[in-house]
Design a protein around this motif. Structure first.
Motif, PDB file in Angstrom:
ATOM      1  N   SER A   2       0.828  -1.190   0.000  1.00 50.67           N
ATOM      2  CA  SER A   2       0.000   0.000   0.000  1.00 50.67           C
ATOM      3  C   SER A   2       0.871   1.252   0.000  1.00 50.67           C
ATOM      4  CB  SER A   2      -0.923  -0.010   1.208  1.00 50.67           C
ATOM      5  OG  SER A   2      -0.163   0.099   2.381  1.00 50.67           O
ATOM      6  N   THR A   4       1.443   4.994   1.192  1.00 48.11           N
ATOM      7  CA  THR A   4       1.048   5.970   2.193  1.00 48.11           C
ATOM      8  C   THR A   4       1.382   7.345   1.653  1.00 48.11           C
ATOM      9  OG1 THR A   4       3.160   5.766   3.308  1.00 48.11           O
ATOM     10  CG2 THR A   4       1.363   4.417   4.142  1.00 48.11           C
ATOM     11  N   ARG A  48     -13.786  12.140  -0.234  1.00 45.98           N
ATOM     12  CA  ARG A  48     -12.694  11.162  -0.102  1.00 45.98           C
ATOM     13  C   ARG A  48     -12.551  10.700   1.353  1.00 45.98           C
ATOM     14  NH1 ARG A  48      -9.144  13.787  -2.873  1.00 45.98           N
ATOM     15  NH2 ARG A  48      -8.174  14.889  -1.154  1.00 45.98           N
ATOM     16  N   LEU A  49     -12.608  11.638   2.303  1.00 47.54           N
ATOM     17  CA  LEU A  49     -12.470  11.260   3.710  1.00 47.54           C
ATOM     18  C   LEU A  49     -13.646  10.391   4.169  1.00 47.54           C
ATOM     19  CD1 LEU A  49     -11.152  14.632   5.203  1.00 47.54           C
ATOM     20  CD2 LEU A  49      -9.881  12.480   5.026  1.00 47.54           C
ATOM     21  N   GLN A  52     -13.177   6.884   2.873  1.00 47.20           N
ATOM     22  CA  GLN A  52     -12.115   6.182   3.600  1.00 47.20           C
ATOM     23  C   GLN A  52     -12.501   5.872   5.046  1.00 47.20           C
ATOM     24  OE1 GLN A  52      -8.900   8.970   3.004  1.00 47.20           O
ATOM     25  NE2 GLN A  52      -8.353   8.083   1.018  1.00 47.20           N
ATOM     26  N   TYR A  54     -13.242   8.099   7.500  1.00 46.93           N
ATOM     27  CA  TYR A  54     -12.824   9.073   8.502  1.00 46.93           C
ATOM     28  C   TYR A  54     -13.937  10.055   8.866  1.00 46.93           C
ATOM     29  CZ  TYR A  54      -8.177   7.324   7.478  1.00 46.93           C
ATOM     30  OH  TYR A  54      -7.098   6.507   7.310  1.00 46.93           O
TER      31      TYR A  54
END
Length: 103
Positions: A2, A4, A48-49, A52, A54
């Motif tokens: 992955s 980061t 996007r957050l 994911q 969040y």
């Protein structure tokens, strides 16, 4: 493997504004103002957050008639951890109507 990737300053500022809101919901216009981020940057970031994990988001009906529903956001537990791990480089504007927490 992955990849980061470091969070942008805009993302850090938005996370800090949401962190200051605590468990309360924040609206896009308010986040634009507090994080000093333009809407063209803010909404893709919020999407996007949320994708994911969040953020959580919901549509809220207005208290007054004649106004459209508003999309509101708040941090999830993972979002709170992300916000604490990635403080903004600059101070986020104070949220009007909120008092400083006392310990």
């Amino acid at each position: 493997m992955s990849r980061t990737r470091a969070l942008s300053n805009h993302a850090r500022s938005v996370l800090a504004a949401l962190l200051k809101a605590g468990a309360g919901w924040s609206h896009g216009y308010e986040l634009c103002r507090l994080a000093e981020v333009k809407s063209g940057t803010l909404y893709p970031l919020l999407i996007r957050l949320e994708a994911q994990g969040y953020l959580e988001a919901e549509w809220q009906q207005p208290a007054e008639g004649g106004r459209p529903p508003r999309h509101a956001y708040r941090l999830t537990k993972a979002g709170v951890q992300l916000a604490h791990a990635n403080p903004p480089d600059r101070k986020v504007a104070a949220r009007p109507g909120l008092r400083e927490a006392t310990t």
